[in-house]
Design an enzyme around this catalytic site. Structure first.
Site, PDB file in Angstrom:
ATOM      1  N   LEU A  41       0.947  -1.055   0.052  1.00  0.00           N
ATOM      2  CA  LEU A  41       0.142   0.045   0.022  1.00  0.00           C
ATOM      3  C   LEU A  41       0.804   1.230   0.037  1.00  0.00           C
ATOM      4  O   LEU A  41       1.808   1.185   0.677  1.00  0.00           O
ATOM      5  CB  LEU A  41      -0.647  -0.008   1.354  1.00  0.00           C
ATOM      6  CG  LEU A  41      -2.277  -0.617   1.423  1.00  0.00           C
ATOM      7  CD1 LEU A  41      -2.778  -0.713   2.629  1.00  0.00           C
ATOM      8  CD2 LEU A  41      -3.350  -0.189   0.392  1.00  0.00           C
ATOM      9  N   ASP A  42       0.615   2.157  -0.855  1.00  0.00           N
ATOM     10  CA  ASP A  42       1.470   3.286  -0.991  1.00  0.00           C
ATOM     11  C   ASP A  42       1.496   4.058   0.684  1.00  0.00           C
ATOM     12  O   ASP A  42       0.344   3.801   1.327  1.00  0.00           O
ATOM     13  CB  ASP A  42       1.022   4.336  -1.677  1.00  0.00           C
ATOM     14  CG  ASP A  42       0.921   3.940  -3.314  1.00  0.00           C
ATOM     15  OD1 ASP A  42       1.911   3.334  -3.711  1.00  0.00           O
ATOM     16  OD2 ASP A  42       0.097   4.138  -4.079  1.00  0.00           O
ATOM     17  N   HIS A  43       2.511   4.759   0.801  1.00  0.00           N
ATOM     18  CA  HIS A  43       2.634   5.586   2.101  1.00  0.00           C
ATOM     19  C   HIS A  43       1.323   6.577   2.281  1.00  0.00           C
ATOM     20  O   HIS A  43       0.933   6.481   3.439  1.00  0.00           O
ATOM     21  CB  HIS A  43       3.797   6.073   2.313  1.00  0.00           C
ATOM     22  CG  HIS A  43       3.838   7.597   1.523  1.00  0.00           C
ATOM     23  ND1 HIS A  43       3.977   7.742   0.300  1.00  0.00           N
ATOM     24  CD2 HIS A  43       3.739   8.660   2.139  1.00  0.00           C
ATOM     25  CE1 HIS A  43       3.781   8.940  -0.071  1.00  0.00           C
ATOM     26  NE2 HIS A  43       3.908   9.704   1.108  1.00  0.00           N
TER      27      HIS A  43
END
Length: 186
Positions: A41-43
């Site tokens: 998951l992206d930051h």
């Protein structure tokens, strides 16, 4: 072992960060030793991250050939029109090729935890929530898909990967950001 983790906004999906200053990572949440993310998951995305110590299970969860659906609740800027939802359902042309068709529908604003920092609200620009389910996992795919149809993403929360759901992880109760628990493999 399989672990369901509610990844907070701003946390990297890795255990170390060599940047200066270092950013928050998975190492700060007391996760069991030996587990690694099955997917990413992206930051700037939140929600369900599965971690495992089983490479075969990680492969089944992440390989696009297994078509594990990933379900997201997406707050978008704008008021979705039927043709925008239809475009998401048909597949969107991105710079790295067309996406697979997605399931897309408008939903009421979900009762989620507050985000830190909060999403910026503008009185003159409406926003709405979508539920989007995809079966592939390209880099920043959901954000790129919504942007391609004219609905930029404001907040992105993954609520499910295959049969694993963030809102049912603890006997029907939500896992709150930063919380995790071991779950049964299905």
């Amino acid at each position: 072992m399989l672990v369901a983790f509610n990844k907070p906004y701003g946390v990297l999906c890795q255990f170390t960060d060599r940047s200066q200053p270092p950013r928050p990572t998975l190492a700060g949440f007391g996760l069991p030793a030996g587990v690694y993310p099955a997917g990413r998951l992206d930051h700037d995305s939140e929600g369900l991250l599965l971690l495992t110590d089983d490479g075969a299970l990680a492969h089944r969860l992440t390989d696009p050939r297994h078509k594990q659906p990933k379900t997201y609740w997406v707050q978008v800027e704008g008021d979705p029109r039927p043709e925008q939802l239809r475009a998401l359902r048909d597949g969107v042309e991105l710079n790295d090729g067309p996406t697979r068709p997605a399931q897309a529908r408008c939903i009421d604003a979900p009762a989620l935890w507050p985000r830190d920092p909060p999403v910026r609200h503008r009185k003159t620009v409406p926003d709405a929530w979508l539920e989007l389910q995809i079966t592939e996992g390209r880099n920043r795919q959901v954000r790129r898909m919504t942007a391609a149809v004219g609905l930029p993403t404001l907040r992105l929360v993954r609520v499910a990967v295959g049969p694993y759901r963030l809102d049912r992880a603890r006997d029907g109760a939500w896992l709150m950001p930063g919380d995790w628990l071991a779950v049964d493999r299905r």
